[in-house]
Enzyme design. Structure first.
Site, PDB file in Angstrom:
ATOM      1  N   CYS A  34      36.784  58.999  92.472  1.00  0.00           N
ATOM      2  CA  CYS A  34      35.753  58.967  91.436  1.00  0.00           C
ATOM      3  C   CYS A  34      34.782  57.825  91.719  1.00  0.00           C
ATOM      4  CB  CYS A  34      36.392  58.792  90.064  1.00  0.00           C
ATOM      5  SG  CYS A  34      37.606  60.078  89.663  1.00  0.00           S
TER       6      CYS A  34
ATOM      7  N   LEU B 249      31.539  49.933  82.363  1.00  0.00           N
ATOM      8  CA  LEU B 249      30.723  48.817  82.828  1.00  0.00           C
ATOM      9  C   LEU B 249      31.321  48.283  84.121  1.00  0.00           C
ATOM     10  CD1 LEU B 249      28.549  46.609  82.611  1.00  0.00           C
ATOM     11  CD2 LEU B 249      30.155  45.296  81.183  1.00  0.00           C
TER      12      LEU B 249
ATOM     13  N   CYS C  18      44.340  38.502  73.458  1.00  0.00           N
ATOM     14  CA  CYS C  18      44.639  39.426  74.551  1.00  0.00           C
ATOM     15  C   CYS C  18      46.117  39.461  74.894  1.00  0.00           C
ATOM     16  CB  CYS C  18      43.865  39.020  75.807  1.00  0.00           C
ATOM     17  SG  CYS C  18      42.114  39.421  75.756  1.00  0.00           S
TER      18      CYS C  18
ATOM     19  N   CYS D 257      35.836  42.652  74.470  1.00  0.00           N
ATOM     20  CA  CYS D 257      36.711  42.401  75.619  1.00  0.00           C
ATOM     21  C   CYS D 257      36.121  41.328  76.539  1.00  0.00           C
ATOM     22  CB  CYS D 257      36.897  43.696  76.398  1.00  0.00           C
ATOM     23  SG  CYS D 257      37.926  43.524  77.880  1.00  0.00           S
TER      24      CYS D 257
ATOM     25  N   CYS E 122      27.770  36.085  63.542  1.00  0.00           N
ATOM     26  CA  CYS E 122      27.527  37.513  63.324  1.00  0.00           C
ATOM     27  C   CYS E 122      28.376  38.045  62.178  1.00  0.00           C
ATOM     28  CB  CYS E 122      27.845  38.286  64.608  1.00  0.00           C
ATOM     29  SG  CYS E 122      27.625  40.079  64.462  1.00  0.00           S
TER      30      CYS E 122
ATOM     31  N   ASP F  91      45.171  45.045  82.796  1.00  0.00           N
ATOM     32  CA  ASP F  91      44.807  46.051  83.786  1.00  0.00           C
ATOM     33  C   ASP F  91      43.438  45.774  84.395  1.00  0.00           C
ATOM     34  OD1 ASP F  91      44.892  48.362  85.295  1.00  0.00           O
ATOM     35  OD2 ASP F  91      44.139  49.630  83.684  1.00  0.00           O
TER      36      ASP F  91
ATOM     37  N   ARG G 260      33.600  62.459  88.791  1.00  0.00           N
ATOM     38  CA  ARG G 260      35.029  62.639  89.066  1.00  0.00           C
ATOM     39  C   ARG G 260      35.207  63.668  90.186  1.00  0.00           C
ATOM     40  NH1 ARG G 260      38.246  59.868  86.064  1.00  0.00           N
ATOM     41  NH2 ARG G 260      40.037  61.107  86.772  1.00  0.00           N
TER      42      ARG G 260
END
Length: 385
Positions: free
Chosen positions: A16, A189, A263, A328, A318, A279, A128
């Site tokens: 991919c 991203l 995390c 993340c 914010c 990961d 893909r």
């Protein structure tokens, strides 16, 4: 603690275009297949470190490349070490190798199967592809039909990229049409530099790869699907991002790690037993041990937790900070006043502004002990007003 296992490391039978594992081949020099002793040690330690319900996730690369005999050993060792604990298995796969023998095994041992599919054929086949460059849609659909014929529970994982992001309703209705009741959408991203920690980088030291999804387009994509879901499909279709926010607004915390405060406890075990913090951070500096040399229960995501907690001033101010927590760390690449905020910040704001009124309405339903699926009636009333 949750640990994702990669029995075949980064190896895959597809190529991919957007896969971030393509860069891993030169990084890893260790054995690319999980051997028997590593498998046994992982299963033994993971069960010991877990509660009464133990959730195993098998991922890749492509985990089915490890072979059916490998997964038969998985079941053997799980049964040996489970004691009174209940074991659950999930397998994330591209589906290419799922023949009748595989499906019979998955059904017998009650695996939950995640299938990667990016929408209708013209959207799925855009990125893909097989190693020879051919589209994979027909084979993936055949795998889904085979899973259904064996009554194997499956869900779908869809990568939102610069192409399919423009077709939210087509993607959503397609996934429903193939029988997906549980959906996950992953915002894509990737940068020209391996995405580790950009907090110390100066602006313009990296480039965003073309197939990455633009932030505002992603926000509009998810908002469009949310409105379809909240008006028509609550209680019938389960979308991971939305379910996470429902959980958060009802006081139970996020179920999606992206928006959690920390995390910690989402580790990865590589095929040779190396343990990494996440990961998306399988790089040497994020290695925290090896299952064959250290106790799993002593390992945690120290560096990532520290990165996650470095909330930029813009985020601190914010209104959405309590439900976003800066997103993340992988996505924090956009420079604002010498700090890095999430690349998806503006997209998240679009989604949050759409969702929050309906989430608040769900809270009121819950307070009054009204089933949450009644939000569909409320949503239609809100839209008419």
């Amino acid at each position: 603690m949750h640990v994702t296992a990669k029995p075949s490391s980064f190896q895959c039978n597809l190529k991919c275009d957007y896969c971030f594992y393509l860069e891993k081949e030169s990084q890893f020099t260790h054995e690319k297949w999980m051997d028997d002793s590593t498998l046994k040690e992982f299963i033994k330690q993971y069960i010991a470190a877990s509660g009464n319900q133990v959730y195993f996730t098998w991922q890749g690369g492509e985990p089915t490349l490890a072979g059916l005999d490998f997964f038969r050993k998985v079941i053997h060792y799980q049964q040996r070490y489970a004691g009174q604990k209940r074991i659950f298995n999930a397998l994330q796969t591209n589906g290419i190798l799922l023949n009748n023998e595989w499906c019979a095994f998955l059904k017998e041992h009650e695996f939950l199967v995640g299938i990667s599919i990016d929408g209708p054929q013209e959207l799925h086949d855009r990125y893909r592809r097989s190693n020879s460059g051919n589209g994979t849609f027909a084979k993936v659909i055949a795998a889904i039909e085979r899973l259904k014929s064996y009554q194997v529970e499956f869900n779908t994982l869809t990568v939102i990229n610069n192409v399919n992001v423009h077709y939210p309703l087509e993607v959503y209705h397609f996934l429903k049409s193939i029988g997906s009741k549980h959906m996950q959408f992953i915002e894509l991203l990737e940068t020209g530099t391996p995405n580790i920690d950009f907090s110390g980088h100066s602006e313009n030291t990296f480039r965003i790869i073309d197939f990455s999804v633009p932030p505002t387009a992603y926000g509009k994509f998810m908002s469009t699907i949310f409105m379809q879901w909240v008006k028509n499909d609550v209680g019938e279709i389960f979308i991971r991002q939305f379910e996470s926010f429902v959980s958060r607004f009802l006081g139970n915390g996020h179920t999606s790690c992206i928006f959690q405060e920390s995390c910690k406890d989402n580790l990865v075990v590589e095929s040779n037993g190396d343990i990494y913090e996440c990961d998306h951070f399988v790089y040497p500096q994020y290695k925290i041990g090896n299952i064959n040399k250290s106790e799993l229960k002593t390992m945690n995501s120290v560096q990532l937790t520290a990165q996650k907690k470095r909330i930029p001033a813009k985020c601190q101010q914010c209104a959405y900070k309590p439900i976003c927590n800066g997103g993340c760390p992988k996505h924090r690449i956009t420079k604002v006043n010498n700090e890095t905020v999430s690349y998806f910040c503006e997209g998240y704001k679009i989604l949050f502004s759409t969702m929050v009124p309906y989430m608040n309405a769900m809270v009121e339903l819950a307070k009054n002990r009204v089933p949450l699926y009644h939000i569909m009636d409320v949503a239609k009333q809100m839209e008419n007003n």
